[in-house]
Write a protein that holds these residues in place. Structure first.
Motif, PDB file in Angstrom:
ATOM      1  N   HIS A   1      46.603   1.742 -20.921  1.00 47.68           N
ATOM      2  CA  HIS A   1      47.350   1.933 -22.171  1.00 47.68           C
ATOM      3  C   HIS A   1      48.842   2.205 -22.002  1.00 47.68           C
ATOM      4  O   HIS A   1      49.573   2.236 -22.979  1.00 47.68           O
ATOM      5  CB  HIS A   1      46.696   3.021 -23.043  1.00 47.68           C
ATOM      6  CG  HIS A   1      46.844   4.417 -22.518  1.00 47.68           C
ATOM      7  ND1 HIS A   1      46.009   4.968 -21.574  1.00 47.68           N
ATOM      8  CD2 HIS A   1      47.739   5.399 -22.818  1.00 47.68           C
ATOM      9  CE1 HIS A   1      46.367   6.212 -21.329  1.00 47.68           C
ATOM     10  NE2 HIS A   1      47.419   6.499 -22.060  1.00 47.68           N
TER      11      HIS A   1
ATOM     12  N   ASP B   1      53.653  13.548 -21.257  1.00 48.39           N
ATOM     13  CA  ASP B   1      53.451  12.114 -21.079  1.00 48.39           C
ATOM     14  C   ASP B   1      54.822  11.476 -20.891  1.00 48.39           C
ATOM     15  O   ASP B   1      55.492  11.090 -21.832  1.00 48.39           O
ATOM     16  CB  ASP B   1      52.746  11.569 -22.325  1.00 48.39           C
ATOM     17  CG  ASP B   1      52.207  10.178 -22.095  1.00 48.39           C
ATOM     18  OD1 ASP B   1      52.775   9.481 -21.244  1.00 48.39           O
ATOM     19  OD2 ASP B   1      51.246   9.817 -22.776  1.00 48.39           O
TER      20      ASP B   1
ATOM     21  N   HIS C   1      46.912  14.235 -31.174  1.00 50.39           N
ATOM     22  CA  HIS C   1      47.279  12.882 -30.720  1.00 50.39           C
ATOM     23  C   HIS C   1      46.023  12.019 -30.528  1.00 50.39           C
ATOM     24  O   HIS C   1      45.993  10.855 -30.939  1.00 50.39           O
ATOM     25  CB  HIS C   1      48.066  13.026 -29.413  1.00 50.39           C
ATOM     26  CG  HIS C   1      48.480  11.747 -28.789  1.00 50.39           C
ATOM     27  ND1 HIS C   1      49.317  10.849 -29.416  1.00 50.39           N
ATOM     28  CD2 HIS C   1      48.194  11.211 -27.585  1.00 50.39           C
ATOM     29  CE1 HIS C   1      49.524   9.811 -28.616  1.00 50.39           C
ATOM     30  NE2 HIS C   1      48.835   9.996 -27.502  1.00 50.39           N
TER      31      HIS C   1
ATOM     32  N   HIS D   1      41.674   7.978 -24.788  1.00 52.26           N
ATOM     33  CA  HIS D   1      42.644   7.268 -23.942  1.00 52.26           C
ATOM     34  C   HIS D   1      43.410   8.188 -22.996  1.00 52.26           C
ATOM     35  O   HIS D   1      43.784   7.787 -21.909  1.00 52.26           O
ATOM     36  CB  HIS D   1      43.617   6.441 -24.803  1.00 52.26           C
ATOM     37  CG  HIS D   1      44.698   7.251 -25.445  1.00 52.26           C
ATOM     38  ND1 HIS D   1      44.491   8.030 -26.562  1.00 52.26           N
ATOM     39  CD2 HIS D   1      46.013   7.417 -25.133  1.00 52.26           C
ATOM     40  CE1 HIS D   1      45.620   8.629 -26.891  1.00 52.26           C
ATOM     41  NE2 HIS D   1      46.554   8.272 -26.037  1.00 52.26           N
ATOM     42  N   ASP D   2      43.640   9.434 -23.397  1.00 53.09           N
ATOM     43  CA  ASP D   2      44.384  10.363 -22.536  1.00 53.09           C
ATOM     44  C   ASP D   2      43.475  11.386 -21.859  1.00 53.09           C
ATOM     45  O   ASP D   2      43.945  12.443 -21.437  1.00 53.09           O
ATOM     46  CB  ASP D   2      45.446  11.109 -23.362  1.00 53.09           C
ATOM     47  CG  ASP D   2      46.752  10.344 -23.459  1.00 53.09           C
ATOM     48  OD1 ASP D   2      46.995   9.446 -22.613  1.00 53.09           O
ATOM     49  OD2 ASP D   2      47.540  10.626 -24.378  1.00 53.09           O
TER      50      ASP D   2
ATOM     51  N   ASP E   1      49.534   4.465 -29.664  1.00 51.45           N
ATOM     52  CA  ASP E   1      49.913   5.601 -28.824  1.00 51.45           C
ATOM     53  C   ASP E   1      51.407   5.893 -28.974  1.00 51.45           C
ATOM     54  O   ASP E   1      51.819   7.034 -29.192  1.00 51.45           O
ATOM     55  CB  ASP E   1      49.576   5.225 -27.368  1.00 51.45           C
ATOM     56  CG  ASP E   1      49.783   6.357 -26.394  1.00 51.45           C
ATOM     57  OD1 ASP E   1      49.640   7.525 -26.795  1.00 51.45           O
ATOM     58  OD2 ASP E   1      50.076   6.065 -25.215  1.00 51.45           O
TER      59      ASP E   1
HETATM   60 FE   LIG Z   1      48.650   8.988 -25.460  1.00 48.65          FE
END
Ligand SMILES: [Fe+2]
Ligand SMILES: [Fe+2]
Length: 405
Positions: free
Chosen positions: A299, A397, A213, A245-246, A328
């Motif tokens: 995000h 998520d 991802h 981002h994660d 995303d």
């Molecule tokens: Fe993500």
């Protein structure tokens, strides 16, 4: 010259491999083999080949080497005292191994060795410091050069990202040089051929969702940033932001992230905290990565004010966050989860188009649709790969999941 570019591309990958893996690891050994082949090809085409790294400029022989974009390794090599590399004689695998090992060690220490140009042992490779005299008077190589098509092989990049995540989980550092190296490799994979590719990774190749991802969001964010007319440095910083981002998920217990089925309120709150934790983590390690920290924080925010985290003052998100948000969601929906199959490309595109002006910024949505129209023809993985039947690990998520369940 393409052989020279290939040597540098392989050298960067091999140095990354040496940073991550112990001797004997197959990924590291394979990278070294590829470098050996690339050097042999170069020596055949250009005996006595010499590279000079002057900050971010690459000189091959006496000519500036074009077509590498802004290759970040030149500045790094130069900073740790490897400003020149000369292939002066026959080079075998051991020679290369010692050279790369020394280079990786210098980069880990972040500084130059004390001596001038040096030879670690009798070898066909000489490297070290140089003086500028006589090096900056060459003619420029002819324009219009293109990188040779590259195999879209992201195994090393995926393993590098996994290593970055493992380091952070263990309380280690955020290795920015490696993250930037991954982004550069992704850009090369995108632009190595005549047509732009979207080298998207699916789970059948990499078993960890967050790793695939992160790579995919980085690729999509860079392609979208280019589509929106941004320049090289900004595109790369969007790529780093997409890649990281994660990152906050490294602070969340894997049993929560990997929990199948519905989450409790407490678990959902914990998972939502990956935004705040990610931003903190990035800023703790590198205050200059402020854009990546903003994107990590924002995000999951929707354009209509929903999503998370909650802002104390009503305000818009940074453009980069709006951009990464679309990428995303695209990648999340294209991925199998235990509670739903991966959506087909067309269905995800419909979802994104319908979300323009609500969940998503409408300008970003328009650009994303245009970008996909431009790339889908060249991208063999965008559609319609249904992926594996067995459910992969869950990323936990919850935002995207609950929205579409
Ligand atoms: Fe993500
Ligand atoms: Fe996230």
């Amino acid at each position: 010259m393409n052989q020279a570019r290939e040597v540098l591309r392989c050298l960067a990958r091999t140095v990354s491999g040496f940073t991550i893996y112990a001797s004997g690891h197959p990924t590291r050994e394979r990278a070294l083999d590829e470098l050996l082949h690339a050097v042999a090809d170069l020596q055949e085409a250009a005996p006595g080949a010499t590279f000079t790294f002057l900050d971010d400029e690459i000189v091959f022989g006496v000519h500036p080497l074009r077509g590498m974009g802004e290759w970040p390794w030149a500045e790094r090599f130069s900073r740790v005292g490897v400003q020149r590399v000369e292939f002066v004689g026959p080079v075998d695998r051991d020679d290369l191994m010692h050279f790369v090992d020394d280079l990786a060690r210098r980069l880990r220490r972040g500084r130059a060795e004390s001596s001038e140009a040096r030879v670690t042992r009798p070898t066909g490779i000489r490297y070290g410091l140089v003086h500028r005299d006589g090096l900056d008077d060459g003619d420029e190589e002819g324009g219009g050069l293109h990188l040779a098509p590259v195999d879209v092989d992201l195994v090393l990049e995926a393993e590098t990202v996994r290593w970055l995540e493992t380091e952070l989980r263990g309380g280690g550092l955020l290795h920015l040089a490696e993250a930037e190296g991954v982004v550069f490799a992704l850009l090369q994979a995108m632009h190595g051929g005549r047509e732009m590719l979207l080298p998207l990774t699916r789970l059948k190749e990499f078993d960890q969702y967050t790793t695939a991802h992160s790579l995919n969001v980085s690729v999509l964010a860079m392609a979208l940033a280019e589509q929106m007319g941004l320049g090289g440095a900004q595109v790369r910083s969007f790529g780093v932001s997409g890649l990281l981002h994660d990152l906050g998920k490294t602070r969340i217990p894997t049993e929560v992230l990997n929990k199948p089925g519905a989450l409790s309120d407490a678990e959902r709150t914990l998972i939502h905290s990956h935004t705040v934790e990610g931003a903190k983590l990035i800023l703790e390690h590198d205050a200059d990565l402020d854009l990546a920290a903003i994107v990590a924080y924002e995000h999951h925010r929707r354009t209509d004010g929903g999503g998370y985290p909650t802002f104390r003052i009503d305000r818009r998100c940074h453009d980069a966050s709006d951009l990464v948000h679309v990428c995303d969601v695209y990648d999340a929906l294209r991925t199998h989860r235990p509670y739903r199959d991966a959506w087909p490309h067309a269905r995800v595109m419909n979802y994104i188009v319908e979300g323009g002006g609500g969940e998503f910024d409408p300008d970003v949505v328009r650009a994303f649709v245009d970008m996909m129209d431009r790339c889908t023809r060249a991208d063999t993985r965008v559609d319609p790969d249904p992926g594996p039947a067995a459910p992969p690990p869950v990323d936990g998520d919850g935002e995207v999941n609950s929205r579409i369940d």
